[in-house]
Design a protein around this motif. Structure first.
Motif, PDB file in Angstrom:
ATOM      1  N   LEU A 104       0.826  -1.201   0.000  1.00 23.79           N
ATOM      2  CA  LEU A 104       0.000   0.000   0.000  1.00 23.79           C
ATOM      3  C   LEU A 104       0.862   1.253   0.000  1.00 23.79           C
ATOM      4  O   LEU A 104       0.645   2.175  -0.804  1.00 23.79           O
ATOM      5  CB  LEU A 104      -0.935  -0.012   1.210  1.00 23.79           C
ATOM      6  N   CYS A 105       1.837   1.321   0.899  1.00 23.78           N
ATOM      7  CA  CYS A 105       2.710   2.497   0.954  1.00 23.78           C
ATOM      8  C   CYS A 105       3.447   2.701  -0.371  1.00 23.78           C
ATOM      9  O   CYS A 105       3.541   3.826  -0.875  1.00 23.78           O
ATOM     10  CB  CYS A 105       3.717   2.347   2.096  1.00 23.78           C
ATOM     11  N   SER A 106       3.943   1.613  -0.943  1.00 26.68           N
ATOM     12  CA  SER A 106       4.704   1.716  -2.189  1.00 26.68           C
ATOM     13  C   SER A 106       3.827   2.109  -3.372  1.00 26.68           C
ATOM     14  O   SER A 106       4.292   2.744  -4.316  1.00 26.68           O
ATOM     15  CB  SER A 106       5.391   0.378  -2.482  1.00 26.68           C
ATOM     16  N   ALA A 107       2.560   1.737  -3.309  1.00 22.02           N
ATOM     17  CA  ALA A 107       1.663   1.986  -4.435  1.00 22.02           C
ATOM     18  C   ALA A 107       1.194   3.433  -4.517  1.00 22.02           C
ATOM     19  O   ALA A 107       0.843   3.900  -5.612  1.00 22.02           O
ATOM     20  CB  ALA A 107       0.453   1.060  -4.352  1.00 22.02           C
ATOM     21  N   ILE A 108       1.168   4.162  -3.402  1.00 17.23           N
ATOM     22  CA  ILE A 108       0.550   5.494  -3.451  1.00 17.23           C
ATOM     23  C   ILE A 108       1.468   6.643  -3.039  1.00 17.23           C
ATOM     24  O   ILE A 108       1.146   7.801  -3.323  1.00 17.23           O
ATOM     25  CB  ILE A 108      -0.726   5.547  -2.584  1.00 17.23           C
ATOM     26  N   LEU A 109       2.589   6.367  -2.384  1.00 16.83           N
ATOM     27  CA  LEU A 109       3.412   7.459  -1.872  1.00 16.83           C
ATOM     28  C   LEU A 109       4.508   7.848  -2.858  1.00 16.83           C
ATOM     29  O   LEU A 109       5.236   6.993  -3.370  1.00 16.83           O
ATOM     30  CB  LEU A 109       4.044   7.073  -0.532  1.00 16.83           C
ATOM     31  N   ASP A 110       4.636   9.135  -3.092  1.00 22.72           N
ATOM     32  CA  ASP A 110       5.733   9.715  -3.859  1.00 22.72           C
ATOM     33  C   ASP A 110       6.585  10.557  -2.918  1.00 22.72           C
ATOM     34  O   ASP A 110       6.143  10.897  -1.807  1.00 22.72           O
ATOM     35  CB  ASP A 110       5.188  10.598  -4.988  1.00 22.72           C
ATOM     36  N   PRO A 111       7.816  10.917  -3.332  1.00 22.58           N
ATOM     37  CA  PRO A 111       8.641  11.783  -2.484  1.00 22.58           C
ATOM     38  C   PRO A 111       7.895  13.059  -2.096  1.00 22.58           C
ATOM     39  O   PRO A 111       7.291  13.722  -2.943  1.00 22.58           O
ATOM     40  CB  PRO A 111       9.855  12.086  -3.371  1.00 22.58           C
ATOM     41  N   GLY A 112       7.907  13.339  -0.804  1.00 18.74           N
ATOM     42  CA  GLY A 112       7.217  14.519  -0.284  1.00 18.74           C
ATOM     43  C   GLY A 112       5.817  14.248   0.219  1.00 18.74           C
ATOM     44  O   GLY A 112       5.255  15.071   0.947  1.00 18.74           O
ATOM     45  N   ASP A 113       5.229  13.120  -0.162  1.00 20.71           N
ATOM     46  CA  ASP A 113       3.900  12.780   0.348  1.00 20.71           C
ATOM     47  C   ASP A 113       3.983  12.434   1.834  1.00 20.71           C
ATOM     48  O   ASP A 113       4.940  11.805   2.290  1.00 20.71           O
ATOM     49  CB  ASP A 113       3.318  11.574  -0.401  1.00 20.71           C
ATOM     50  N   GLU A 114       2.951  12.818   2.562  1.00 20.13           N
ATOM     51  CA  GLU A 114       2.913  12.581   4.003  1.00 20.13           C
ATOM     52  C   GLU A 114       1.926  11.479   4.355  1.00 20.13           C
ATOM     53  O   GLU A 114       0.863  11.351   3.728  1.00 20.13           O
ATOM     54  CB  GLU A 114       2.525  13.863   4.737  1.00 20.13           C
ATOM     55  N   ALA A 115       2.288  10.696   5.347  1.00 17.61           N
ATOM     56  CA  ALA A 115       1.408   9.648   5.871  1.00 17.61           C
ATOM     57  C   ALA A 115       1.194   9.905   7.359  1.00 17.61           C
ATOM     58  O   ALA A 115       2.161   9.962   8.128  1.00 17.61           O
ATOM     59  CB  ALA A 115       2.025   8.270   5.659  1.00 17.61           C
ATOM     60  N   ILE A 116      -0.065  10.062   7.751  1.00 14.85           N
ATOM     61  CA  ILE A 116      -0.391  10.290   9.162  1.00 14.85           C
ATOM     62  C   ILE A 116      -0.453   8.950   9.879  1.00 14.85           C
ATOM     63  O   ILE A 116      -1.135   8.010   9.436  1.00 14.85           O
ATOM     64  CB  ILE A 116      -1.726  11.033   9.298  1.00 14.85           C
ATOM     65  N   TYR A 225     -15.605   4.200   1.061  1.00 15.03           N
ATOM     66  CA  TYR A 225     -15.350   2.928   0.374  1.00 15.03           C
ATOM     67  C   TYR A 225     -14.340   3.069  -0.758  1.00 15.03           C
ATOM     68  O   TYR A 225     -13.466   2.206  -0.924  1.00 15.03           O
ATOM     69  CB  TYR A 225     -16.670   2.383  -0.164  1.00 15.03           C
ATOM     70  N   ASP A 226     -14.431   4.131  -1.547  1.00 14.69           N
ATOM     71  CA  ASP A 226     -13.617   4.263  -2.757  1.00 14.69           C
ATOM     72  C   ASP A 226     -12.166   4.622  -2.483  1.00 14.69           C
ATOM     73  O   ASP A 226     -11.370   4.701  -3.421  1.00 14.69           O
ATOM     74  CB  ASP A 226     -14.225   5.321  -3.691  1.00 14.69           C
ATOM     75  N   ARG A 227     -11.804   4.832  -1.209  1.00  9.29           N
ATOM     76  CA  ARG A 227     -10.397   5.142  -0.908  1.00  9.29           C
ATOM     77  C   ARG A 227      -9.918   4.530   0.401  1.00  9.29           C
ATOM     78  O   ARG A 227      -8.995   5.036   1.023  1.00  9.29           O
ATOM     79  CB  ARG A 227     -10.162   6.653  -0.916  1.00  9.29           C
ATOM     80  N   THR A 228     -10.544   3.447   0.777  1.00  7.50           N
ATOM     81  CA  THR A 228     -10.110   2.724   1.977  1.00  7.50           C
ATOM     82  C   THR A 228      -9.677   1.315   1.609  1.00  7.50           C
ATOM     83  O   THR A 228     -10.379   0.617   0.868  1.00  7.50           O
ATOM     84  CB  THR A 228     -11.241   2.663   3.022  1.00  7.50           C
ATOM     85  N   VAL A 229      -8.536   0.915   2.134  1.00 11.05           N
ATOM     86  CA  VAL A 229      -8.058  -0.458   2.006  1.00 11.05           C
ATOM     87  C   VAL A 229      -8.191  -1.113   3.378  1.00 11.05           C
ATOM     88  O   VAL A 229      -7.571  -0.672   4.350  1.00 11.05           O
ATOM     89  CB  VAL A 229      -6.591  -0.511   1.529  1.00 11.05           C
ATOM     90  N   THR A 230      -9.022  -2.142   3.455  1.00  8.50           N
ATOM     91  CA  THR A 230      -9.260  -2.844   4.712  1.00  8.50           C
ATOM     92  C   THR A 230      -8.318  -4.040   4.777  1.00  8.50           C
ATOM     93  O   THR A 230      -8.388  -4.933   3.930  1.00  8.50           O
ATOM     94  CB  THR A 230     -10.726  -3.301   4.815  1.00  8.50           C
ATOM     95  N   CYS A 248      -6.296  -8.121   1.885  1.00  8.64           N
ATOM     96  CA  CYS A 248      -6.986  -6.837   1.963  1.00  8.64           C
ATOM     97  C   CYS A 248      -8.065  -6.765   0.901  1.00  8.64           C
ATOM     98  O   CYS A 248      -8.059  -7.521  -0.077  1.00  8.64           O
ATOM     99  CB  CYS A 248      -6.003  -5.671   1.798  1.00  8.64           C
ATOM    100  N   GLY A 249      -8.983  -5.839   1.114  1.00 10.00           N
ATOM    101  CA  GLY A 249      -9.981  -5.471   0.128  1.00 10.00           C
ATOM    102  C   GLY A 249      -9.929  -3.975  -0.065  1.00 10.00           C
ATOM    103  O   GLY A 249      -9.666  -3.228   0.880  1.00 10.00           O
TER     104      GLY A 249
END
Length: 390
Positions: A104-116, A225-230, A248-249
């Motif tokens: 999940l982290c690798s699929a959506i994060l680019d340099p400078g993106d923040e994760a809370i 639903y459209d932006r949550t990975v369970t 995951c779903g």
């Protein structure tokens, strides 16, 4: 070495486990409460399903995303337990929930993106974000908040660079779990920020004993639903840590991206482990209930005991098999520098291995695993009392 690998540090939980094992090998008497691993054997019917797969020759690669039979079992689990509907192309099976989170982290994060990341947090979250070139943003919630962040804290942490929220409930290391109302309140904030993807780590869902039933984020806020990975897995609830099955779903496009990363990293999860997981998810769940009964008894015993020790306080948890104790008073009484020095003191003087809270983003705490026998916990408390009262 690459700058990427220099950003991260080894897991403190694995380090404590390795240190305890080393001391045991040297002949020292160590009570190890560091590992986050069930002490029960994998239930027999699950193990037999894996053995049967091997004997029948089901030992080759599978599709990267997982076998259809297991995907269907996961779809059924999400519907039955959480009221969430997924299709096969929205399911990904991985080598443990840890790989799911990394994907999940690798699929959506680019340099400078923040994760809370709410703190206290599971030790691997910040380092996974760093490995994906993102920036971890921790939001601390102490014992006075029940170790749960508030909507105001979440709102304050969000910036234009926020791309991901990782939410773990019940939480490793604290055992705290968000109620449906608390999740709804957090969801109200998230609905105002459509760029944020949410990863909900529900791996301890079935190791749970709060009065209110367990609730996953999408169960409380289906609008996300459209932006949550369970995210979930078999390791904890079914005592299947070594089988390495997480799943995951989520939104189809995101699941496809995560599968692409996994396809280049490890291909599929082990074929025979997938067959065993089918048996776990579709078979008799009595084994889960029975293990949970033991965890609850151990929780009650260790929390009560910790609260009788000088300089130590510990909140009750809603789930997991961890107790997270504040030890600032004990650290000060002993004249020690911090929680790391305190855990060294307990290991060297008392022969008890625990994990320092600083590794979870919570200095002044220690985490104790009660995934062990009641006799082991009794001995641990005796040793802790000797160390802290002497």
């Amino acid at each position: 070495m690459s700058r990427r690998v220099q950003r991260v540090k080894p897991s403190p939980t694995l380090a404590v486990t390795a240190r305890a094992a080393q001391l045991k090998a040297q002949g020292k008497d160590i009570v190890a409460l560091g590992a986050g691993e069930p002490d029960f054997n994998t239930p027999a019917h699950i193990a037999e399903a894996g053995i049967a797969a091997i004997r029948s020759g089901f030992t080759r690669y599978t599709a990267v995303e997982g076998i259809a039979e297991l995907k269907d079992a996961i779809i059924g689990k999400f519907k039955r337990d959480n009221g969430i509907d997924y299709r096969r192309d929205q399911i990904l099976v991985s080598n443990g929930a840890k790989q799911t989170l990394y994907n999940l982290c690798s699929a959506i994060l680019d340099p400078g993106d923040e994760a809370i990341i709410p703190a206290p947090y599971w030790v691997s979250y910040p380092d996974m974000v760093l490995l994906a070139d993102g920036k971890p943003v921790t939001v601390f919630a102490g014992a006075d908040q029940g170790y749960k962040i508030t909507p105001a804290q979440l709102q304050a942490a969000i910036t234009p660079q926020t791309r991901l929220l990782l939410l773990n409930s019940p939480c490793n290391p604290t055992g705290a779990a968000y109620t449906r109302a608390e999740l709804a309140a957090l969801g109200k904030v998230l609905l105002e920020h459509p760029r944020i993807v949410i990863g909900t780590d529900d791996i301890y869902e079935h190791i749970y004993w709060a009065d209110e039933p367990f609730c996953s984020l999408l169960s409380a806020v289906p609008e996300l639903y459209d932006r949550t990975v369970t995210i979930n897995g078999c390791s904890k609830a079914y005592a299947m840590t070594g089988w390495r099955i997480g799943y995951c779903g989520g939104p189809r496009d995101l699941i496809t991206a995560m599968a692409t990363i996994q396809g280049q990293a490890t291909t599929s999860a082990a074929s025979m482990s997938q067959k065993a997981a089918v048996s776990a998810l579709t078979g008799d769940q009595g084994c889960v209930t029975e293990m949970n009964r033991h965890y609850k008894a151990r929780h009650d015993f260790i929390v009560e005991g910790l609260n009788t020790l000088p300089g130590v306080s510990c909140l009750k948890g809603a789930g997991t098999f961890y107790a997270f104790a504040q030890v600032d008073g004990a650290i000060k009484t002993r004249g020690l520098a911090d929680d790391t020095a305190f855990t060294e003191f307990l290991l060297n003087e008392g022969g008890v291995a625990v994990v320092p809270g600083s590794g979870f983003g919570a200095p002044g705490h220690v985490r104790l695993s009660f995934a062990c026998s009641m006799e082991t916990l009794e001995e641990a408390l005796k040793r802790l009392r000797r160390c802290l009262e002497s």
